[in-house]
Design an enzyme around this catalytic site. Sequence first.
Site, PDB file in Angstrom:
ATOM      1  N   THR B  22      -2.710  -6.114 -13.400  1.00 26.93           N
ATOM      2  CA  THR B  22      -1.865  -6.036 -12.208  1.00 26.93           C
ATOM      3  C   THR B  22      -1.470  -4.582 -11.996  1.00 26.93           C
ATOM      4  O   THR B  22      -1.093  -3.873 -12.924  1.00 26.93           O
ATOM      5  CB  THR B  22      -0.651  -6.994 -12.272  1.00 26.93           C
ATOM      6  OG1 THR B  22      -0.139  -7.146 -10.945  1.00 26.93           O
ATOM      7  CG2 THR B  22       0.473  -6.504 -13.184  1.00 26.93           C
ATOM      8  N   CYS B  28       9.237  -4.648  -8.935  1.00 29.92           N
ATOM      9  CA  CYS B  28       8.687  -5.940  -9.384  1.00 29.92           C
ATOM     10  C   CYS B  28       8.554  -5.926 -10.910  1.00 29.92           C
ATOM     11  O   CYS B  28       8.559  -4.857 -11.523  1.00 29.92           O
ATOM     12  CB  CYS B  28       7.293  -6.172  -8.805  1.00 29.92           C
ATOM     13  SG  CYS B  28       7.199  -6.197  -7.008  1.00 29.92           S
ATOM     14  N   HIS B  45       3.077 -11.360 -11.862  1.00 33.00           N
ATOM     15  CA  HIS B  45       3.650 -10.210 -11.152  1.00 33.00           C
ATOM     16  C   HIS B  45       4.600 -10.770 -10.097  1.00 33.00           C
ATOM     17  O   HIS B  45       4.170 -11.222  -9.050  1.00 33.00           O
ATOM     18  CB  HIS B  45       2.512  -9.408 -10.505  1.00 33.00           C
ATOM     19  CG  HIS B  45       2.948  -8.186  -9.730  1.00 33.00           C
ATOM     20  ND1 HIS B  45       2.137  -7.088  -9.602  1.00 33.00           N
ATOM     21  CD2 HIS B  45       4.075  -7.880  -9.039  1.00 33.00           C
ATOM     22  CE1 HIS B  45       2.745  -6.156  -8.867  1.00 33.00           C
ATOM     23  NE2 HIS B  45       3.924  -6.632  -8.502  1.00 33.00           N
TER      24      HIS B  45
END
Lengths: 282, 159
Positions: B22, B28, B45
């Site tokens: 990711t 995030c 994620h």
Amino acid sequence: MSDIESILKDIDRLKPIPQVANKILSIIQNPDSAMADLSDIIVHDVAVTANLLKVANSAYFGLPRKFESAHQAIVFLGMDQVVDLVLMTSSSDNLKTAQEGYDLDAGELWRYSVSSALIARELAERKAVGDAHLVFTAALLKDIGKVVLSQYVADSFEKINTLVTDQGYTFREAEKEVIGIDHSELGGLVAKAWQFSPVMVEIIRNHHVPQEATMGQTETYIVYLADTLCMMMGIGVGSDGLAYRFHKDAVKFLDLTERDFQEIMSSFGEKLQEVEDLMQNA
Amino acid sequence: MKLIVGVSDMKVSSDPEAVLITYSLGSCIGIAVYDAVAKVGGLLHFMLPDSNLDRDKASRKPFMFADTGIPSLFKSAYQLGAKKQRMRVIVTGGSQVLDQQGFFNIGKRNDMAVRKIFHKNNVIMDYRDVGGNVNRTVKVMVNNGDISVKVSGQGEKVI
């Protein structure tokens, strides 16, 4: 030649923004001009029409039928949207390239720019303030200075990064300290060289320090916040990371709550796939 | 085979060829899990702390939120044979803009949401690299369980 002189000379090496973009920008910023003037420009320029149809037919709009003419796109999407799309396709050349100094692969700065522009427009609409075209275009082009500065940032990355990690500088402040000019100041100079309006120059120059804008302050705050939201979402973010300052006065100025922030992030997050398709086609 | 985990996305795999990755975690958070016995890896994620923001959206996009995404990650890994007590758990991301402190600090809220959910479910983190103002990329090699974190501009390290 000093570094600054050679950096300023490098502005000329950017691919010039198409004339048509300047024409459109000056029409939309002139309250006396007519819609028909815009329509004329778009419909009669073959390249503009071709590019417009490509983006208008992308999955972003998810329309069941394909547009076959600029006229259809204008009728269906509305002139406001079409203008943004034309400006978008006119600015993609420089922004699509890789920016080594910022650790951005090809397409990443473009992803950042398109996302910022869409979020800036959403903020302007949500709060019903600011000139939506102005914020869209300024947000789209705000990092054009990075394209010129990238090589110089690459050459001095260690020094810049040390100031950021050890001394609390923002990445922009560190660029200024080490290189003598930062990407937003340089972006303002590019906008000037491209003969953009003074207010557009001001927004681009101050997009990290919106409180310092002497005109277009609402628009500058909107572009600043769109930039901040993109950084937080990590869309097309590079080695400068999130090393920019949060200005509380920006959220006060626009009367935004944290819930607004989260809603914008979640609604944008839901259409990332479509945004990707839009930017690939632009 | 590279399996890209997008924003608000999750993938688990027991395919030894698979590399879960990711990119670009800002505020995030990325949670990587690996069970060395079952040879199962997973990566989430997520973007926001709490699905109460919009329940409909959470049902369409459960991986957008910590409270809906984290249980899904663990359940999906269990379905491939992973066991909680054997799993390595790595948490990274949650960055913030400078001077953000309490204001609109979604990175920090995301971090707090993870801790709360882990505490409630007796999950122990093996490694945590959260906060700061950097941009991170996480990779899980399913064949040997190597999990690496790359900070943009600073290079990659295997945890």
